[in-house]
Design a protein around this motif. Structure first.
Motif, PDB file in Angstrom:
ATOM      1  N   ALA A   1      40.292  48.692  50.231  1.00  0.00           N
ATOM      2  CA  ALA A   1      39.315  49.617  49.608  1.00  0.00           C
ATOM      3  C   ALA A   1      38.351  48.909  48.669  1.00  0.00           C
ATOM      4  CB  ALA A   1      40.058  50.735  48.878  1.00  0.00           C
ATOM      5  N   PHE A   2      37.613  47.947  49.195  1.00  0.00           N
ATOM      6  CA  PHE A   2      36.714  47.157  48.368  1.00  0.00           C
ATOM      7  C   PHE A   2      35.632  47.992  47.697  1.00  0.00           C
ATOM      8  CE2 PHE A   2      38.567  43.169  49.175  1.00  0.00           C
ATOM      9  CZ  PHE A   2      37.903  42.226  48.409  1.00  0.00           C
ATOM     10  N   ASP A   3      35.331  49.168  48.235  1.00  0.00           N
ATOM     11  CA  ASP A   3      34.280  49.990  47.644  1.00  0.00           C
ATOM     12  C   ASP A   3      34.646  50.516  46.263  1.00  0.00           C
ATOM     13  OD1 ASP A   3      36.252  51.468  49.018  1.00  0.00           O
ATOM     14  OD2 ASP A   3      34.956  53.236  49.078  1.00  0.00           O
TER      15      ASP A   3
ATOM     16  N   SER B   1      47.595  44.598  49.752  1.00  0.00           N
ATOM     17  CA  SER B   1      46.739  44.830  50.912  1.00  0.00           C
ATOM     18  C   SER B   1      46.132  43.507  51.352  1.00  0.00           C
ATOM     19  CB  SER B   1      45.630  45.832  50.584  1.00  0.00           C
ATOM     20  OG  SER B   1      44.812  45.330  49.532  1.00  0.00           O
ATOM     21  N   ALA B   2      45.615  43.511  52.578  1.00  0.00           N
ATOM     22  CA  ALA B   2      44.915  42.345  53.111  1.00  0.00           C
ATOM     23  C   ALA B   2      43.594  42.819  53.695  1.00  0.00           C
ATOM     24  CB  ALA B   2      45.759  41.641  54.164  1.00  0.00           C
ATOM     25  N   GLY B   3      42.514  42.206  53.273  1.00  0.00           N
ATOM     26  CA  GLY B   3      41.201  42.583  53.788  1.00  0.00           C
ATOM     27  C   GLY B   3      40.123  42.311  52.762  1.00  0.00           C
ATOM     28  N   ASP B   4      39.061  41.630  53.195  1.00  0.00           N
ATOM     29  CA  ASP B   4      37.977  41.250  52.303  1.00  0.00           C
ATOM     30  C   ASP B   4      36.727  41.120  53.164  1.00  0.00           C
ATOM     31  OD1 ASP B   4      36.106  39.501  50.845  1.00  0.00           O
ATOM     32  OD2 ASP B   4      37.737  39.160  49.437  1.00  0.00           O
ATOM     33  N   PRO B   5      35.622  41.738  52.782  1.00  0.00           N
ATOM     34  CA  PRO B   5      34.419  41.665  53.617  1.00  0.00           C
ATOM     35  C   PRO B   5      33.886  40.251  53.803  1.00  0.00           C
ATOM     36  CG  PRO B   5      33.942  42.674  51.482  1.00  0.00           C
ATOM     37  CD  PRO B   5      35.420  42.598  51.593  1.00  0.00           C
TER      38      PRO B   5
ATOM     39  N   GLY C   1      47.568  40.531  47.102  1.00  0.00           N
ATOM     40  CA  GLY C   1      46.610  40.370  48.185  1.00  0.00           C
ATOM     41  C   GLY C   1      45.189  40.636  47.744  1.00  0.00           C
ATOM     42  N   ASP C   2      44.527  41.564  48.442  1.00  0.00           N
ATOM     43  CA  ASP C   2      43.087  41.747  48.294  1.00  0.00           C
ATOM     44  C   ASP C   2      42.710  43.111  47.727  1.00  0.00           C
ATOM     45  OD1 ASP C   2      42.777  39.245  49.510  1.00  0.00           O
ATOM     46  OD2 ASP C   2      42.632  40.136  51.512  1.00  0.00           O
ATOM     47  N   GLY C   3      41.458  43.203  47.268  1.00  0.00           N
ATOM     48  CA  GLY C   3      40.891  44.488  46.871  1.00  0.00           C
ATOM     49  C   GLY C   3      41.719  45.195  45.810  1.00  0.00           C
ATOM     50  N   ILE C   4      41.933  46.497  46.019  1.00  0.00           N
ATOM     51  CA  ILE C   4      42.693  47.276  45.043  1.00  0.00           C
ATOM     52  C   ILE C   4      44.175  46.951  45.075  1.00  0.00           C
ATOM     53  CG2 ILE C   4      41.022  49.171  45.052  1.00  0.00           C
ATOM     54  CD1 ILE C   4      43.083  50.754  46.774  1.00  0.00           C
ATOM     55  N   GLY C   5      44.593  46.102  46.020  1.00  0.00           N
ATOM     56  CA  GLY C   5      45.994  45.678  46.037  1.00  0.00           C
ATOM     57  C   GLY C   5      46.404  45.067  44.709  1.00  0.00           C
ATOM     58  N   THR C   6      45.497  44.316  44.099  1.00  0.00           N
ATOM     59  CA  THR C   6      45.818  43.695  42.816  1.00  0.00           C
ATOM     60  C   THR C   6      46.044  44.740  41.729  1.00  0.00           C
ATOM     61  OG1 THR C   6      43.467  43.481  42.296  1.00  0.00           O
ATOM     62  CG2 THR C   6      44.506  41.638  43.408  1.00  0.00           C
TER      63      THR C   6
ATOM     64  N   ILE D   1      40.078  53.123  39.462  1.00  0.00           N
ATOM     65  CA  ILE D   1      40.327  54.499  39.912  1.00  0.00           C
ATOM     66  C   ILE D   1      41.223  54.557  41.148  1.00  0.00           C
ATOM     67  CG2 ILE D   1      38.157  55.347  38.950  1.00  0.00           C
ATOM     68  CD1 ILE D   1      36.976  55.245  41.787  1.00  0.00           C
ATOM     69  N   ALA D   2      41.775  53.416  41.570  1.00  0.00           N
ATOM     70  CA  ALA D   2      42.637  53.407  42.750  1.00  0.00           C
ATOM     71  C   ALA D   2      43.875  54.258  42.514  1.00  0.00           C
ATOM     72  CB  ALA D   2      43.043  51.978  43.085  1.00  0.00           C
ATOM     73  N   ASN D   3      44.307  54.944  43.546  1.00  0.00           N
ATOM     74  CA  ASN D   3      45.500  55.782  43.478  1.00  0.00           C
ATOM     75  C   ASN D   3      46.735  54.904  43.631  1.00  0.00           C
ATOM     76  OD1 ASN D   3      47.577  57.612  43.835  1.00  0.00           O
ATOM     77  ND2 ASN D   3      46.527  58.850  45.357  1.00  0.00           N
ATOM     78  N   PRO D   4      47.604  54.834  42.611  1.00  0.00           N
ATOM     79  CA  PRO D   4      48.776  53.964  42.704  1.00  0.00           C
ATOM     80  C   PRO D   4      50.018  54.652  43.272  1.00  0.00           C
ATOM     81  CG  PRO D   4      48.618  54.806  40.484  1.00  0.00           C
ATOM     82  CD  PRO D   4      47.461  55.425  41.255  1.00  0.00           C
ATOM     83  N   ILE D   5      49.909  55.932  43.635  1.00  0.00           N
ATOM     84  CA  ILE D   5      51.110  56.681  44.026  1.00  0.00           C
ATOM     85  C   ILE D   5      51.744  56.109  45.284  1.00  0.00           C
ATOM     86  CG2 ILE D   5      51.934  58.934  44.836  1.00  0.00           C
ATOM     87  CD1 ILE D   5      50.036  60.239  42.841  1.00  0.00           C
ATOM     88  N   GLY D   6      50.932  55.648  46.242  1.00  0.00           N
ATOM     89  CA  GLY D   6      51.500  55.034  47.435  1.00  0.00           C
ATOM     90  C   GLY D   6      52.343  53.813  47.101  1.00  0.00           C
TER      91      GLY D   6
END
Length: 361
Positions: free
Chosen positions: A287-289, A78-82, A15-20, A295-300
């Motif tokens: 989390a596009f920021d 995730s889904a979401g993009d500004p 999907g989007d953002g840190i999802g990748t 640095i995205a947390n992959p634990i989830g």
């Protein structure tokens, strides 16, 4: 079939953002686990999401669901993009899969992992170990409504919450069965029937009817606003929770914050009848920021992958993965930034892979 030849077909939809980033980390961990297990994964990657939308005008192709219908499970990012309105990204991808694949039970575990201190003072790990069951197919997110007289002073917009007896009964039965499987056998039914006097009253009535089939499960009922206070002030009084689509969406984000970070929160969108594949995802959003910073947390995502393994019938492997996660968080020297550390996504992923190689114990 020889179990050693069992191959699970997994659809990867970052999907989007840190999802990748986190989905790729999840696949890396699953590959490390696969090397030690008598089963394997056949992963098919799909590039659906907002980038796809900007190229094609849709979040996924018209036959997208047909392409993944035969999969054993879906790992979603995730889904979401500004650049794209949120209602398009959500309804065009995630909800388009959840609703059409009748993934009506959204399961969100929340607990304090070893080494992680949540914001609640004096809250021990045994005091916060919950599972929130979210009705995932109708309710406030049924998609019923519309707009008329657009742009005029008398413009009207309607979103109608729709609850059906069949929809409420099946998620209640799922929640009762889940509560029965847990040691405390306690189910809290979240409602707002004091103000929503039609559908939520029906929700309460059906909960009581279904409960008669589960005499061994203790129940209590809480208004959703009072439930937020209970989660903060009396976490030890909660075990399994069932709530409507909107109510559980909000409560599970609070639960994630109380366990340390949204970054560790996992979920499974479950089709219990297994008519369609179920979908597993972290709940932190795009989390596009922080996208592209590594640095995205992959634990989830790792926890969601453990839930996926359990759903696939590989409960032992799922427990091994959870033990590896807990070993890393418990050691405390390789933690992502949202948990107070300074490790990047790759370092956390490598640490969990190493814990798996060491036995995850």
């Amino acid at each position: 079939m020889d179990r050693k030849n069992r191959i699970y077909k997994i659809a990867s939809i970052p999907g989007d953002g840190i999802g990748t980033e986190v989905v790729e980390a999840g696949l890396t961990v699953l590959a490390a686990l696969e090397r030690q297990e008598p089963f394997g994964f056949e992963v098919t990657r799909f590039d659906w999401g907002s980038e796809y939308y900007l190229r094609h005008g849709v979040m996924m192709p018209e036959d997208g669901r047909d392409q993944i219908r035969g999969m054993d499970a879906i790992l979603f990012g995730s889904a979401g993009d500004p650049r794209v309105p949120d209602h398009i990204t959500l309804w065009g991808l995630r909800l388009a899969i959840c609703q059409r694949f009748d993934q009506y039970a959204n399961v969100r575990p929340s607990r304090l992992l070893p080494g992680i201190r949540g914001p609640l003072r004096d809250c021990a790990p045994e005091d916060l170990d919950w599972v929130i069951v979210r009705e995932n197919s109708e309710g406030e997110y049924a998609g019923v409504g519309g707009r008329v007289h657009t742009g005029l002073p008398l413009e009207v917009g309607l979103d109608v919450s729709v609850m059906t007896r069949a929809g409420v009964e099946r998620v209640m039965r799922f929640a009762y069965e889940l509560a029965r499987s847990r040691p405390r056998k306690l189910l809290t039914i979240v409602t707002k029937s004091n103000a929503q006097r039609h559908a939520m009253v029906m929700w309460d009535e059906i909960a009581a009817e279904v409960g008669r089939d589960f005499p061994d499960v203790a129940t209590d009922k809480m208004l959703v606003d009072a439930m937020t206070q209970r989660m903060v002030l009396k976490p030890q009084s909660i075990d399994t929770v069932v709530a409507s689509n909107l109510h559980a969406d909000i409560l599970s984000d609070l639960a994630a914050a109380l366990t340390g970070s949204l970054g560790i929160a996992a979920t499974g969108n479950i089709n219990p009848e297994r008519t369609y594949p179920s979908m597993f995802e972290p709940i932190h959003g795009s989390a596009f920021d922080i996208m592209g910073k590594g640095i995205a947390n992959p634990i989830g995502t790792f926890w969601s992958a453990a839930m996926m393994l359990d759903h696939l019938g590989e409960a032992d492997a799922g427990r091994r993965l959870m033990r590896a996660i807990e070993r890393v968080t418990g050691a405390g020297d390789v933690l992502p930034r949202d948990l107070g550390g300074n490790a990047d996504t790759r370092a956390v992923t490598e640490a969990v892979c190493q814990a798996l190689e060491d036995g995850g114990a």
